[in-house]
Write a protein that holds these residues in place. Structure first.
Motif, PDB file in Angstrom:
ATOM      1  N   THR A  34       2.767  13.475   5.337  1.00  0.00           N
ATOM      2  CA  THR A  34       1.596  12.971   6.052  1.00  0.00           C
ATOM      3  C   THR A  34       1.792  11.495   6.379  1.00  0.00           C
ATOM      4  O   THR A  34       2.682  10.825   5.839  1.00  0.00           O
ATOM      5  N   ARG A  35       0.940  10.972   7.247  1.00  0.00           N
ATOM      6  CA  ARG A  35       0.984   9.554   7.601  1.00  0.00           C
ATOM      7  C   ARG A  35       0.780   8.702   6.359  1.00  0.00           C
ATOM      8  O   ARG A  35       1.464   7.699   6.152  1.00  0.00           O
ATOM      9  N   GLU A  36      -0.158   9.099   5.510  1.00  0.00           N
ATOM     10  CA  GLU A  36      -0.448   8.356   4.289  1.00  0.00           C
ATOM     11  C   GLU A  36       0.758   8.340   3.357  1.00  0.00           C
ATOM     12  O   GLU A  36       1.070   7.320   2.737  1.00  0.00           O
ATOM     13  N   GLN A  37       1.448   9.475   3.247  1.00  0.00           N
ATOM     14  CA  GLN A  37       2.636   9.534   2.397  1.00  0.00           C
ATOM     15  C   GLN A  37       3.747   8.648   2.955  1.00  0.00           C
ATOM     16  O   GLN A  37       4.437   7.959   2.189  1.00  0.00           O
ATOM     17  N   ALA A  38       3.915   8.638   4.272  1.00  0.00           N
ATOM     18  CA  ALA A  38       4.935   7.795   4.901  1.00  0.00           C
ATOM     19  C   ALA A  38       4.637   6.322   4.657  1.00  0.00           C
ATOM     20  O   ALA A  38       5.533   5.540   4.324  1.00  0.00           O
ATOM     21  N   LEU A  39       3.363   5.936   4.812  1.00  0.00           N
ATOM     22  CA  LEU A  39       2.981   4.545   4.559  1.00  0.00           C
ATOM     23  C   LEU A  39       3.203   4.166   3.093  1.00  0.00           C
ATOM     24  O   LEU A  39       3.677   3.062   2.797  1.00  0.00           O
ATOM     25  N   LEU A  42       6.869   3.522   2.608  1.00  0.00           N
ATOM     26  CA  LEU A  42       7.254   2.231   3.197  1.00  0.00           C
ATOM     27  C   LEU A  42       6.792   1.067   2.330  1.00  0.00           C
ATOM     28  O   LEU A  42       7.528   0.097   2.119  1.00  0.00           O
ATOM     29  N   LYS A  43       5.557   1.150   1.813  1.00  0.00           N
ATOM     30  CA  LYS A  43       5.037   0.084   0.950  1.00  0.00           C
ATOM     31  C   LYS A  43       5.865  -0.032  -0.323  1.00  0.00           C
ATOM     32  O   LYS A  43       6.154  -1.134  -0.787  1.00  0.00           O
ATOM     33  N   GLU A  44       6.250   1.098  -0.896  1.00  0.00           N
ATOM     34  CA  GLU A  44       7.079   1.089  -2.107  1.00  0.00           C
ATOM     35  C   GLU A  44       8.439   0.467  -1.820  1.00  0.00           C
ATOM     36  O   GLU A  44       8.931  -0.350  -2.593  1.00  0.00           O
ATOM     37  N   ALA A  45       9.044   0.818  -0.686  1.00  0.00           N
ATOM     38  CA  ALA A  45      10.343   0.250  -0.312  1.00  0.00           C
ATOM     39  C   ALA A  45      10.220  -1.256  -0.100  1.00  0.00           C
ATOM     40  O   ALA A  45      11.084  -2.030  -0.529  1.00  0.00           O
ATOM     41  N   LYS A  46       9.137  -1.702   0.538  1.00  0.00           N
ATOM     42  CA  LYS A  46       8.909  -3.133   0.767  1.00  0.00           C
ATOM     43  C   LYS A  46       8.742  -3.868  -0.549  1.00  0.00           C
ATOM     44  O   LYS A  46       9.279  -4.970  -0.751  1.00  0.00           O
ATOM     45  N   LYS A  47       8.004  -3.276  -1.484  1.00  0.00           N
ATOM     46  CA  LYS A  47       7.808  -3.893  -2.791  1.00  0.00           C
ATOM     47  C   LYS A  47       9.143  -4.048  -3.520  1.00  0.00           C
ATOM     48  O   LYS A  47       9.443  -5.106  -4.079  1.00  0.00           O
TER      49      LYS A  47
END
Length: 61
Positions: A34-39, A42-47
């Motif tokens: 889902t869009r929420e899962q993708a976001l 991405l947030k985890e990768a950025k962190k």
């Protein structure tokens, strides 16, 4: 559906396949996220990038 296989020590192990999928213990590579899962990914990768656990070179591989 349950799957049975020999576990550690050759004792039978039963796995509830549907529940494991629902809980994310195993993943279906054909299922779209889902869009929420993708976001969230991405947030985890950025962190991890900000914490220097990952580098941009690691992320390209």
């Amino acid at each position: 559906m349950y799957a049975q296989f020999k576990g550690y020590g050759l004792l039978p192990v039963l796995i509830d396949y549907e529940t494991a999928l629902e809980l994310g213990e195993i993943k279906n590579p054909d299922k779209k996220i889902t869009r929420e899962q993708a976001l969230a990914q991405l947030k985890e990768a950025k962190k991890l990038l900000d914490l220097e656990v990952l580098t941009q070179k690691n992320m390209k591989n």
